[in-house]
Motif scaffolding. Structure first.
Motif, PDB file in Angstrom:
ATOM      1  N   TYR A  30       0.831  -1.205   0.000  1.00 47.32           N
ATOM      2  CA  TYR A  30       0.000   0.000   0.000  1.00 47.32           C
ATOM      3  C   TYR A  30       0.866   1.256   0.000  1.00 47.32           C
ATOM      4  CZ  TYR A  30      -3.395   3.470   1.625  1.00 47.32           C
ATOM      5  OH  TYR A  30      -4.180   4.598   1.751  1.00 47.32           O
ATOM      6  N   ALA A  31       1.931   1.248   0.807  1.00 46.77           N
ATOM      7  CA  ALA A  31       2.821   2.416   0.868  1.00 46.77           C
ATOM      8  C   ALA A  31       3.503   2.643  -0.476  1.00 46.77           C
ATOM      9  CB  ALA A  31       3.860   2.210   1.970  1.00 46.77           C
ATOM     10  N   VAL A  32       3.948   1.569  -1.113  1.00 47.74           N
ATOM     11  CA  VAL A  32       4.579   1.708  -2.434  1.00 47.74           C
ATOM     12  C   VAL A  32       3.556   2.213  -3.449  1.00 47.74           C
ATOM     13  CG1 VAL A  32       5.711   0.463  -4.308  1.00 47.74           C
ATOM     14  CG2 VAL A  32       6.304  -0.054  -1.931  1.00 47.74           C
ATOM     15  N   GLY A  33       2.320   1.719  -3.378  1.00 48.41           N
ATOM     16  CA  GLY A  33       1.278   2.179  -4.289  1.00 48.41           C
ATOM     17  C   GLY A  33       0.960   3.651  -4.115  1.00 48.41           C
ATOM     18  N   LEU A  34       0.941   4.110  -2.868  1.00 46.92           N
ATOM     19  CA  LEU A  34       0.718   5.540  -2.620  1.00 46.92           C
ATOM     20  C   LEU A  34       1.829   6.381  -3.227  1.00 46.92           C
ATOM     21  CD1 LEU A  34      -0.558   5.818   1.086  1.00 46.92           C
ATOM     22  CD2 LEU A  34      -1.809   6.326  -1.009  1.00 46.92           C
ATOM     23  N   PHE A  35       3.050   5.917  -3.097  1.00 45.39           N
ATOM     24  CA  PHE A  35       4.183   6.658  -3.677  1.00 45.39           C
ATOM     25  C   PHE A  35       4.034   6.797  -5.189  1.00 45.39           C
ATOM     26  CE2 PHE A  35       8.300   5.966  -5.863  1.00 45.39           C
ATOM     27  CZ  PHE A  35       8.845   7.230  -5.683  1.00 45.39           C
ATOM     28  N   VAL A  36       3.631   5.713  -5.831  1.00 37.78           N
ATOM     29  CA  VAL A  36       3.461   5.757  -7.285  1.00 37.78           C
ATOM     30  C   VAL A  36       2.323   6.702  -7.668  1.00 37.78           C
ATOM     31  CG1 VAL A  36       2.884   4.380  -9.319  1.00 37.78           C
ATOM     32  CG2 VAL A  36       4.415   3.447  -7.570  1.00 37.78           C
ATOM     33  N   SER A  37       1.247   6.702  -6.889  1.00 37.43           N
ATOM     34  CA  SER A  37       0.079   7.518  -7.242  1.00 37.43           C
ATOM     35  C   SER A  37       0.325   9.012  -7.052  1.00 37.43           C
ATOM     36  CB  SER A  37      -1.123   7.080  -6.414  1.00 37.43           C
ATOM     37  OG  SER A  37      -0.891   7.322  -5.030  1.00 37.43           O
ATOM     38  N   VAL A  38       1.203   9.380  -6.124  1.00 41.27           N
ATOM     39  CA  VAL A  38       1.489  10.819  -5.903  1.00 41.27           C
ATOM     40  C   VAL A  38       2.954  11.112  -6.215  1.00 41.27           C
ATOM     41  CG1 VAL A  38      -0.364  11.121  -4.211  1.00 41.27           C
ATOM     42  CG2 VAL A  38       1.885  10.344  -3.436  1.00 41.27           C
ATOM     43  N   TYR A  39       3.455  10.480  -7.234  1.00 44.39           N
ATOM     44  CA  TYR A  39       4.878  10.627  -7.570  1.00 44.39           C
ATOM     45  C   TYR A  39       5.247  12.087  -7.816  1.00 44.39           C
ATOM     46  CZ  TYR A  39       9.334   9.874  -9.953  1.00 44.39           C
ATOM     47  OH  TYR A  39      10.652   9.912 -10.307  1.00 44.39           O
ATOM     48  N   ASP A  40       4.324  12.890  -8.368  1.00 39.79           N
ATOM     49  CA  ASP A  40       4.624  14.292  -8.685  1.00 39.79           C
ATOM     50  C   ASP A  40       4.835  15.137  -7.437  1.00 39.79           C
ATOM     51  OD1 ASP A  40       4.412  13.654 -11.333  1.00 39.79           O
ATOM     52  OD2 ASP A  40       2.305  14.263 -11.496  1.00 39.79           O
ATOM     53  N   ASP A  41       4.389  14.670  -6.284  1.00 42.37           N
ATOM     54  CA  ASP A  41       4.564  15.440  -5.043  1.00 42.37           C
ATOM     55  C   ASP A  41       5.974  15.320  -4.473  1.00 42.37           C
ATOM     56  OD1 ASP A  41       1.950  16.113  -5.250  1.00 42.37           O
ATOM     57  OD2 ASP A  41       1.220  14.836  -3.617  1.00 42.37           O
ATOM     58  N   TYR A  42       6.797  14.467  -5.066  1.00 41.15           N
ATOM     59  CA  TYR A  42       8.119  14.210  -4.491  1.00 41.15           C
ATOM     60  C   TYR A  42       9.165  15.063  -5.193  1.00 41.15           C
ATOM     61  CZ  TYR A  42       6.309  10.303  -1.792  1.00 41.15           C
ATOM     62  OH  TYR A  42       5.619   9.540  -0.891  1.00 41.15           O
ATOM     63  N   ASP A  43       9.847  15.896  -4.401  1.00 42.07           N
ATOM     64  CA  ASP A  43      10.968  16.672  -4.938  1.00 42.07           C
ATOM     65  C   ASP A  43      12.214  15.807  -5.081  1.00 42.07           C
ATOM     66  OD1 ASP A  43       9.404  18.928  -5.030  1.00 42.07           O
ATOM     67  OD2 ASP A  43      10.027  19.648  -3.042  1.00 42.07           O
ATOM     68  N   ARG A  44      12.346  14.824  -4.200  1.00 43.84           N
ATOM     69  CA  ARG A  44      13.506  13.907  -4.241  1.00 43.84           C
ATOM     70  C   ARG A  44      12.982  12.466  -4.283  1.00 43.84           C
ATOM     71  NH1 ARG A  44      14.643  17.788  -0.405  1.00 43.84           N
ATOM     72  NH2 ARG A  44      16.446  19.139  -0.864  1.00 43.84           N
ATOM     73  N   PRO A  45      12.484  12.050  -5.419  1.00 46.22           N
ATOM     74  CA  PRO A  45      11.943  10.674  -5.504  1.00 46.22           C
ATOM     75  C   PRO A  45      13.006   9.611  -5.288  1.00 46.22           C
ATOM     76  CG  PRO A  45      12.077  11.667  -7.675  1.00 46.22           C
ATOM     77  CD  PRO A  45      12.358  12.773  -6.707  1.00 46.22           C
ATOM     78  N   GLY A  46      14.256   9.931  -5.608  1.00 46.75           N
ATOM     79  CA  GLY A  46      15.328   8.951  -5.390  1.00 46.75           C
ATOM     80  C   GLY A  46      15.460   8.579  -3.924  1.00 46.75           C
ATOM     81  N   LEU A  47      15.301   9.576  -3.038  1.00 48.50           N
ATOM     82  CA  LEU A  47      15.369   9.306  -1.603  1.00 48.50           C
ATOM     83  C   LEU A  47      14.222   8.393  -1.174  1.00 48.50           C
ATOM     84  CD1 LEU A  47      16.675   9.868   1.154  1.00 48.50           C
ATOM     85  CD2 LEU A  47      15.216  11.911   1.331  1.00 48.50           C
ATOM     86  N   ALA A  48      13.041   8.656  -1.723  1.00 47.15           N
ATOM     87  CA  ALA A  48      11.890   7.819  -1.386  1.00 47.15           C
ATOM     88  C   ALA A  48      12.069   6.395  -1.909  1.00 47.15           C
ATOM     89  CB  ALA A  48      10.611   8.430  -1.971  1.00 47.15           C
ATOM     90  N   ILE A  49      12.593   6.286  -3.135  1.00 42.19           N
ATOM     91  CA  ILE A  49      12.799   4.947  -3.711  1.00 42.19           C
ATOM     92  C   ILE A  49      13.788   4.156  -2.865  1.00 42.19           C
ATOM     93  CG2 ILE A  49      13.744   3.725  -5.696  1.00 42.19           C
ATOM     94  CD1 ILE A  49      12.567   5.926  -7.473  1.00 42.19           C
ATOM     95  N   ALA A  50      14.868   4.832  -2.436  1.00 44.99           N
ATOM     96  CA  ALA A  50      15.861   4.151  -1.590  1.00 44.99           C
ATOM     97  C   ALA A  50      15.219   3.661  -0.290  1.00 44.99           C
ATOM     98  CB  ALA A  50      17.027   5.089  -1.291  1.00 44.99           C
ATOM     99  N   TYR A  51      14.369   4.501   0.277  1.00 45.50           N
ATOM    100  CA  TYR A  51      13.714   4.086   1.526  1.00 45.50           C
ATOM    101  C   TYR A  51      12.793   2.893   1.286  1.00 45.50           C
ATOM    102  CZ  TYR A  51      10.686   3.980   5.579  1.00 45.50           C
ATOM    103  OH  TYR A  51       9.978   3.558   6.679  1.00 45.50           O
ATOM    104  N   TYR A  52      12.031   2.911   0.180  1.00 42.73           N
ATOM    105  CA  TYR A  52      11.107   1.815  -0.087  1.00 42.73           C
ATOM    106  C   TYR A  52      11.842   0.510  -0.388  1.00 42.73           C
ATOM    107  CZ  TYR A  52       7.142   4.977  -0.049  1.00 42.73           C
ATOM    108  OH  TYR A  52       6.177   5.869   0.340  1.00 42.73           O
TER     109      TYR A  52
END
Length: 415
Positions: A30-52
């Motif tokens: 669910y957390a990964v799905g939320l990230f994909v659905s609001v991907y545009d809200d992330y200024d540093r998506p690389g940091l989020a991807i590393a965390y996931y």
């Protein structure tokens, strides 16, 4: 006669651990799905991807750790909570300000609740309250201010985890109480079985020595007196006694442990517990000059434990005839093989039993009828009826059902 210890484990919380395992996997997705659905809200998506990547690897690798309380160690819980807190604190660094102001989810989202619930299942409501506190602080730091949504979510996690932790503690206490009750029942049944065996042998010998010693006199009288004292002491012991305290498994997830002694194997009647035995062969030794035996021409089949206990009850009834009606009394054994039950009647021509004598004997600790006869039939799921008229003898009717006959040790008998 072989004896073995039967161990029964009970656990009412194991389903909760299985539910937590599924919850952690589903909330990770669910957390990964939320990230994909609001991907545009992330200024540093690389940091989020590393965390996931870390979150998914940690969740899948630690699935065995949330299988039961023993595997879920304190060190694992600390690291698991740290993973959740790190994700919450990293959220402002990965998303834009608008995401935070709009009350968007943190990086771990509701996966964090799984970490707190693990504390609740492991240690109860106090551990749950302890784990909920840093989660609340981390959420306030992530939001920057105590907004209504943040406070609502924090309180929800707090109340839910504490409630579940309390329920787990109550369940464990109830489990231990139930285990204690089952062990008391098992110990009581074993004590009654021993009391019947002792009554059928040792107590009767001591009583005979006491009577004969009083008649002979001299040194024999002193021996009889000592035998009488030992008889009283032994009756007190078999009618009371301590019950062992229930033990709790080292693996808390395995629940409370109940231990009961089981008796199995050949009891000397030439039959094992694999198939029914003919009751007639067990009653034949009781036939004598003053004991008549009337039985059907066809085999009377019963489960071995039921047949042995019924035969022992017949023997106890004949012992009572010899003791109370005298050696010259005659007795008759009648075996009836009914479609749904076996009925054995023991009748004598003695003086009968005075009214109230059985209740008086039981109050004095003389449990021959209560344990050796009625106790045996009760354990078999049957009944024992005693009819006695002063001056007209005594009749004992023993009834054992053929179907669903219970083994005195708790197993189902032959059908």
């Amino acid at each position: 006669m072989a004896r073995r210890e039967k161990v029964m484990r009970m656990s009412v919380e194991q389903p909760l651990w299985r539910a937590l395992t599924a919850y952690r996997v589903l909330t990770m997705l669910y957390a990964v799905g939320l990230f994909v659905s609001v991907y545009d809200d992330y200024d540093r998506p690389g940091l989020a991807i590393a965390y996931y990547v870390v979150l998914c690897g940690w969740t899948l690798a630690t699935l065995p750790r949330v299988q039961n309380a023993a595997a879920c160690t304190g060190r694992f819980l600390a690291v698991d909570l740290a993973v959740a807190l790190t994700g919450i604190v990293l959220t402002p660094l990965a998303v834009n300000e608008q995401h935070i102001l709009a009350g968007g989810p943190t990086l771990p989202s509701i996966w964090t609740a799984g970490s707190v619930l693990a504390f609740a299942l492991k240690g109860g409501w106090r551990w749950a309250a302890f784990a909920s506190t840093p989660v609340a602080v981390a959420n306030l730091i992530e939001r920057g201010a105590p907004t209504r949504d943040t406070v609502h979510n924090v309180i929800l996690v707090w109340v839910a985890s504490i409630a579940i932790g309390y329920v787990v503690e109550v369940a464990r206490a109830s489990e231990r109480t139930l285990a204690r009750a089952l062990e008391i029942e098992a110990a009581t049944r074993e004590r009654e079985r021993l009391a019947r065996d002792i009554h059928d042998s040792v107590l009767q010998v001591l009583a005979m020595v006491q009577r004969r010693g009083a008649v002979i006199g001299g040194e024999a009288a002193e021996l009889g007196r000592m035998a009488g004292e030992q008889e009283v002491a032994l009756r007190t012991l078999v009618s009371g006694g301590l019950v062992p305290v229930s033990r709790v498994s080292e693996d808390e997830a395995a629940g409370a442990v109940v231990r009961a002694v089981e008796v199995s194997g050949d009891d000397g009647d030439g039959a094992d517990d694999d198939g029914p035995v003919d009751l007639r062969s067990l009653l034949a030794p009781y036939a004598a000059a003053r004991v008549g035996l009337a039985e059907p021409g066809a085999p009377v089949l019963l489960a071995p434990p039921a047949a042995r206990e019924l035969a022992a009850a017949v023997g106890a009834a004949l012992d009572n005839v010899r003791r109370h009606a005298g050696e010259s009394a005659r007795a008759w054994i009648l075996v009836e093989d009914e479609p749904d039950a076996v009925i054995v009647t023991v009748r004598d021509d003695g003086p009968g039993i005075p009214e109230g004598r059985l209740a008086q004997a039981e109050g004095e600790g003389r449990l021959g009828v209560a344990l050796s006869i009625r106790g045996r039939l009760r354990d078999l799921g049957g009944s024992a009826e005693l009819i006695s008229t002063p001056g007209q003898g005594t009749e004992v009717e023993l009834t054992v059902p053929k179907k669903d006959t219970k083994d005195p040790r708790g197993k189902a008998g032959a059908r």
